[in-house]
Write a protein that holds these residues in place. Structure first.
Motif, PDB file in Angstrom:
ATOM      1  N   UNK A 261       9.223 -39.614 -34.428  1.00 12.71           N
ATOM      2  CA  UNK A 261       9.003 -40.093 -36.187  1.00 12.71           C
ATOM      3  C   UNK A 261      10.044 -40.250 -36.452  1.00 12.71           C
ATOM      4  N   UNK A 262      10.090 -41.571 -38.053  1.00 12.90           N
ATOM      5  CA  UNK A 262      10.749 -41.821 -39.007  1.00 12.90           C
ATOM      6  C   UNK A 262      11.420 -43.166 -38.116  1.00 12.90           C
ATOM      7  N   UNK A 263      12.497 -42.717 -38.920  1.00 13.08           N
ATOM      8  CA  UNK A 263      13.933 -43.937 -38.305  1.00 13.08           C
ATOM      9  C   UNK A 263      14.490 -44.662 -37.570  1.00 13.08           C
TER      10      UNK A 263
ATOM     11  N   UNK B  44       8.787 -33.282 -30.330  1.00 12.83           N
ATOM     12  CA  UNK B  44       8.745 -34.743 -30.948  1.00 12.83           C
ATOM     13  C   UNK B  44       9.952 -34.202 -31.843  1.00 12.83           C
ATOM     14  N   UNK B  45      10.576 -35.421 -31.900  1.00  8.98           N
ATOM     15  CA  UNK B  45      11.938 -35.842 -32.822  1.00  8.98           C
ATOM     16  C   UNK B  45      11.512 -35.542 -33.975  1.00  8.98           C
ATOM     17  N   UNK B  46      11.610 -35.348 -35.475  1.00  9.21           N
ATOM     18  CA  UNK B  46      10.717 -35.118 -36.360  1.00  9.21           C
ATOM     19  C   UNK B  46      11.107 -35.692 -37.770  1.00  9.21           C
ATOM     20  N   UNK B  47      10.601 -36.212 -38.705  1.00  5.72           N
ATOM     21  CA  UNK B  47      11.092 -36.972 -39.772  1.00  5.72           C
ATOM     22  C   UNK B  47      10.560 -35.790 -40.974  1.00  5.72           C
ATOM     23  N   UNK B  48      11.465 -35.896 -41.974  1.00  5.42           N
ATOM     24  CA  UNK B  48      11.501 -35.069 -42.946  1.00  5.42           C
ATOM     25  C   UNK B  48      11.068 -35.491 -44.205  1.00  5.42           C
ATOM     26  N   UNK B  49      11.678 -37.028 -44.223  1.00 11.65           N
ATOM     27  CA  UNK B  49      11.535 -38.213 -45.133  1.00 11.65           C
ATOM     28  C   UNK B  49      10.336 -37.824 -46.833  1.00 11.65           C
TER      29      UNK B  49
ATOM     30  N   UNK C 265       6.107 -36.304 -47.113  1.00 14.02           N
ATOM     31  CA  UNK C 265       5.473 -35.195 -46.573  1.00 14.02           C
ATOM     32  C   UNK C 265       4.897 -35.714 -45.286  1.00 14.02           C
ATOM     33  N   UNK C 266       4.247 -36.790 -45.212  1.00 10.40           N
ATOM     34  CA  UNK C 266       3.208 -37.809 -44.384  1.00 10.40           C
ATOM     35  C   UNK C 266       3.671 -37.365 -42.969  1.00 10.40           C
ATOM     36  N   UNK C 267       4.828 -38.172 -43.212  1.00 10.66           N
ATOM     37  CA  UNK C 267       5.700 -37.457 -41.846  1.00 10.66           C
ATOM     38  C   UNK C 267       5.762 -36.335 -40.540  1.00 10.66           C
ATOM     39  N   UNK C 268       5.821 -35.133 -42.208  1.00  5.28           N
ATOM     40  CA  UNK C 268       5.733 -34.015 -41.602  1.00  5.28           C
ATOM     41  C   UNK C 268       4.621 -33.655 -40.995  1.00  5.28           C
ATOM     42  N   UNK C 269       3.626 -33.995 -42.114  1.00  8.88           N
ATOM     43  CA  UNK C 269       2.099 -33.766 -41.398  1.00  8.88           C
ATOM     44  C   UNK C 269       1.913 -34.359 -40.421  1.00  8.88           C
ATOM     45  N   UNK C 270       2.108 -35.244 -40.029  1.00  4.29           N
ATOM     46  CA  UNK C 270       2.463 -36.097 -37.969  1.00  4.29           C
ATOM     47  C   UNK C 270       2.241 -35.695 -36.821  1.00  4.29           C
ATOM     48  N   UNK C 271       4.044 -34.839 -37.330  1.00  5.00           N
ATOM     49  CA  UNK C 271       4.187 -34.100 -35.885  1.00  5.00           C
ATOM     50  C   UNK C 271       3.515 -32.637 -36.336  1.00  5.00           C
TER      51      UNK C 271
ATOM     52  N   UNK D  88      -1.088 -28.220 -28.214  1.00  6.41           N
ATOM     53  CA  UNK D  88      -0.933 -27.223 -27.854  1.00  6.41           C
ATOM     54  C   UNK D  88      -2.406 -27.209 -25.992  1.00  6.41           C
ATOM     55  N   UNK D  89      -3.383 -27.440 -26.764  1.00  8.89           N
ATOM     56  CA  UNK D  89      -3.899 -27.216 -25.547  1.00  8.89           C
ATOM     57  C   UNK D  89      -4.083 -27.825 -24.769  1.00  8.89           C
ATOM     58  N   UNK D  90      -1.961 -29.020 -24.205  1.00  8.51           N
ATOM     59  CA  UNK D  90      -1.752 -29.669 -22.254  1.00  8.51           C
ATOM     60  C   UNK D  90      -2.178 -27.848 -22.335  1.00  8.51           C
ATOM     61  N   UNK D  91      -1.555 -26.842 -22.415  1.00 12.40           N
ATOM     62  CA  UNK D  91      -1.188 -25.578 -21.701  1.00 12.40           C
ATOM     63  C   UNK D  91      -1.941 -24.700 -21.621  1.00 12.40           C
ATOM     64  N   UNK D  92      -3.339 -25.111 -21.550  1.00  9.43           N
ATOM     65  CA  UNK D  92      -4.363 -24.267 -20.925  1.00  9.43           C
ATOM     66  C   UNK D  92      -4.257 -24.183 -19.903  1.00  9.43           C
ATOM     67  N   UNK D  93      -3.738 -25.487 -19.013  1.00  9.95           N
ATOM     68  CA  UNK D  93      -3.856 -24.558 -17.150  1.00  9.95           C
ATOM     69  C   UNK D  93      -2.761 -24.541 -16.466  1.00  9.95           C
ATOM     70  N   UNK D  94      -1.413 -25.336 -17.426  1.00  8.23           N
ATOM     71  CA  UNK D  94      -0.120 -24.821 -16.806  1.00  8.23           C
ATOM     72  C   UNK D  94       1.263 -24.891 -17.848  1.00  8.23           C
ATOM     73  N   UNK D  95       1.435 -24.130 -17.931  1.00  4.45           N
ATOM     74  CA  UNK D  95       3.109 -23.886 -18.741  1.00  4.45           C
ATOM     75  C   UNK D  95       3.488 -25.085 -19.122  1.00  4.45           C
ATOM     76  N   UNK D  96       3.621 -24.646 -20.038  1.00  2.00           N
ATOM     77  CA  UNK D  96       4.527 -26.043 -21.119  1.00  2.00           C
ATOM     78  C   UNK D  96       5.246 -26.064 -22.115  1.00  2.00           C
ATOM     79  N   UNK D  97       6.790 -26.455 -22.066  1.00  2.65           N
ATOM     80  CA  UNK D  97       7.483 -25.914 -23.140  1.00  2.65           C
ATOM     81  C   UNK D  97       7.378 -26.920 -24.017  1.00  2.65           C
ATOM     82  N   UNK D  98       7.587 -26.638 -25.786  1.00  2.00           N
ATOM     83  CA  UNK D  98       7.279 -27.179 -26.658  1.00  2.00           C
ATOM     84  C   UNK D  98       8.522 -27.628 -27.585  1.00  2.00           C
ATOM     85  N   UNK D  99       8.383 -28.824 -28.250  1.00  3.93           N
ATOM     86  CA  UNK D  99      10.027 -28.592 -28.995  1.00  3.93           C
ATOM     87  C   UNK D  99       9.782 -29.115 -30.003  1.00  3.93           C
ATOM     88  N   UNK D 100      10.305 -29.142 -31.050  1.00  2.00           N
ATOM     89  CA  UNK D 100      10.419 -29.427 -32.531  1.00  2.00           C
ATOM     90  C   UNK D 100      12.001 -29.888 -32.619  1.00  2.00           C
TER      91      UNK D 100
END
Ligand code: 5AD
Length: 451
Positions: A9-11, A44-49, A51-57, A65-77
């Protein structure tokens, strides 16, 4: 080895940071996927500039999160919002495994490996195991230096500094990116040389306040700022054809830089020069430290050296206390300058910044009206600035297939106008001349000369 999905997201600086992260993950044998549904790791590489950008991320991370229903997923912001909110993000998104700030991109690969190992062996989703790495790190600005180049890629971003000391009252950047820190000049030159050796012809130098590059680390020589010294050094890199930079501050845009456009042929005829407001009262409240008159005079000086230069800008509408009269000044100045293009932003409250606490916040409907009005003016100027190209020949650097119609190619003029044309695969990554047949305002259409 994992398949890793990275969304940015962002610049441009965020794009660049994601490229560094991707490079380091690939070096360890992981692969990058553009398909979230097949990912083992989601970053997800995020933007804070705004509020909308933060809400999107945040929304995206929630949905994924739904992806991790069937298998282990690592999530990072990663990046700006991670820096700004830190471990508080774990309350909102308890499935997060990694929160990595803007000075720790070079640590992401280690953190991902650690998180994968734990997830794949224990399958546990427990915030006690989450990694939050948002500390400051000396010299982190020197760690954004590796690239992932596509086939025949002719353009690249190069981050030359991090952070900003200006403290504009609307802006979150000092909180997300820290204070100004610049990379050594020779390191940047070496990076550009290695890009050129791989076929890159155009670099865009990135910094939150790019023209103040090196002001704390290096001295001016013969009246030339460290930034101008860097431009001069890059002018000497053989095989490099074009140099761009973004974004400068009108403060510090001195004669040594203005004159560079007249004497350094690789420096393109385009400046992105954020105005923010045309009202002196609002500029003062924004802590922008220049006046509308000074901005106009700066544009005049730039144009006196380089009459054909394209000038684009950022403008905020609805800053706290902005009256109809203040906005009218912005409209007036934008019309006087006649920007080639502008990004217009409705003021967005950023927690912790002085403007968020100011009284007289402007209602959204008023922001929206000013936004629409200014957009019309900017669009009409964009048309006027593009029209003269019709019937003329322009040099472009071809970047590849057009996103809207992949059977056509796209590139940019030195003035940063987008040109779409019917070309051939061998044009990709090369400079060529295009005769412009028509303009839609923001995009020019044409055919290769002699082709
Ligand atoms: N609200 C709206 N726009 C903002 N920008 C920065 N902070 C805010 C904010 N709080 C805009 C400025 C800046 C661009 C990158 O984003 O115009 O130049």
């Amino acid at each position: 080895m994992a398949r890793i999905y990275i969304k940015t997201y962002g610049c441009q600086m965020n794009e660049r940071d994601s490229e560094q992260v991707a490079q380091m993950l690939m070096e360890r044998g992981h692969s990058i996927t553009v398909r979230e549904e097949e990912a083992d790791v989601v970053l997800l590489n995020t933007c804070s500039v705004r509020d909308l950008a933060e809400q999107k991320a945040l929304g995206k991370m929630g949905m994924l999160r739904a992806l991790s229903r069937d298998r282990p997923i690592v999530y990072g912001l990663l990046g700006c919002m991670a820096q700004n909110r830190g471990s508080a993000l774990l309350n909102e998104l308890p499935h997060l495994d990694l929160v990595v700030g803007t000075q720790k991109f070079h640590r992401v690969a280690d953190h991902v490996d650690q998180a994968i190992e734990r997830k794949w062996s224990t399958r546990l989703d427990d915030v006690r195991f989450s990694i939050v790495d948002v500390d400051e790190e000396a010299n982190s600005q020197r760690t954004i230096r590796d690239h992932v180049l596509g086939e025949r890629q002719a353009t690249a971003f190069v981050s030359i500094m991090q952070g900003c000391n200006m403290h504009c009252t609307f802006c979150i950047v000092p909180f997300t990116r820290g204070h100004e820190r610049s990379r050594p000049l020779q390191e940047i030159v070496d990076e550009v040389k290695s890009l050129v050796a791989k076929g890159v012809k155009e670099v865009t130098l990135l910094g939150q306040i790019v023209n103040l590059y090196g002001r704390h680390e290096f001295v001016s020589v013969d009246g030339k700022s460290p930034f101008v010294q860097l431009l001069e050094a890059l002018q000497e890199v053989s095989g490099l054809e074009r140099i761009r930079f973004t974004s400068p501050h009108p403060i510090g845009f001195r004669n040594d830089l203005i004159e560079s456009f007249g004497r350094l042929p690789k420096l393109v005829e385009h400046i992105h020069l954020p105005l923010q407001s045309g009202s002196n009262r609002i500029l003062k409240a924004m802590h922008r430290t220049y006046t509308a008159e000074k901005f106009a005079a700066l544009v005049d000086r730039i144009r006196s050296v380089t009459p054909t230069i394209a000038i684009t800008t950022d403008i905020i509408v609805g800053f706290p206390g902005e009256t109809d009269d203040d906005y009218a000044r912005t409209h007036e100045l934008a019309d006087r300058v006649g920007f080639d293009n502008a990004f217009i932003f409705k003021y967005s409250k950023r927690k912790g910044t002085p403007a968020a606490e100011m009284e007289q916040q402007v209602p959204d409907s008023v922001k929206e009206n000013r936004n629409q009005d200014l957009l019309e003016l900017i669009n009409s100027w964009a048309k006027r600035r593009s029209e003269p190209f019709v019937g003329r020949e322009v040099e472009i650097l071809c970047e590849g297939p057009s996103k809207t119609n992949p059977s056509r190619l796209t590139g940019r003029t030195r003035g940063n106008k987008i040109v779409v044309f019917e070309g051939a695969p061998q044009h990709i990554g090369t400079l060529l001349n295009i005769r412009i047949a028509r303009s839609t305002g923001y995009t020019l259409y044409g055919h290769p000369v002699g082709g």
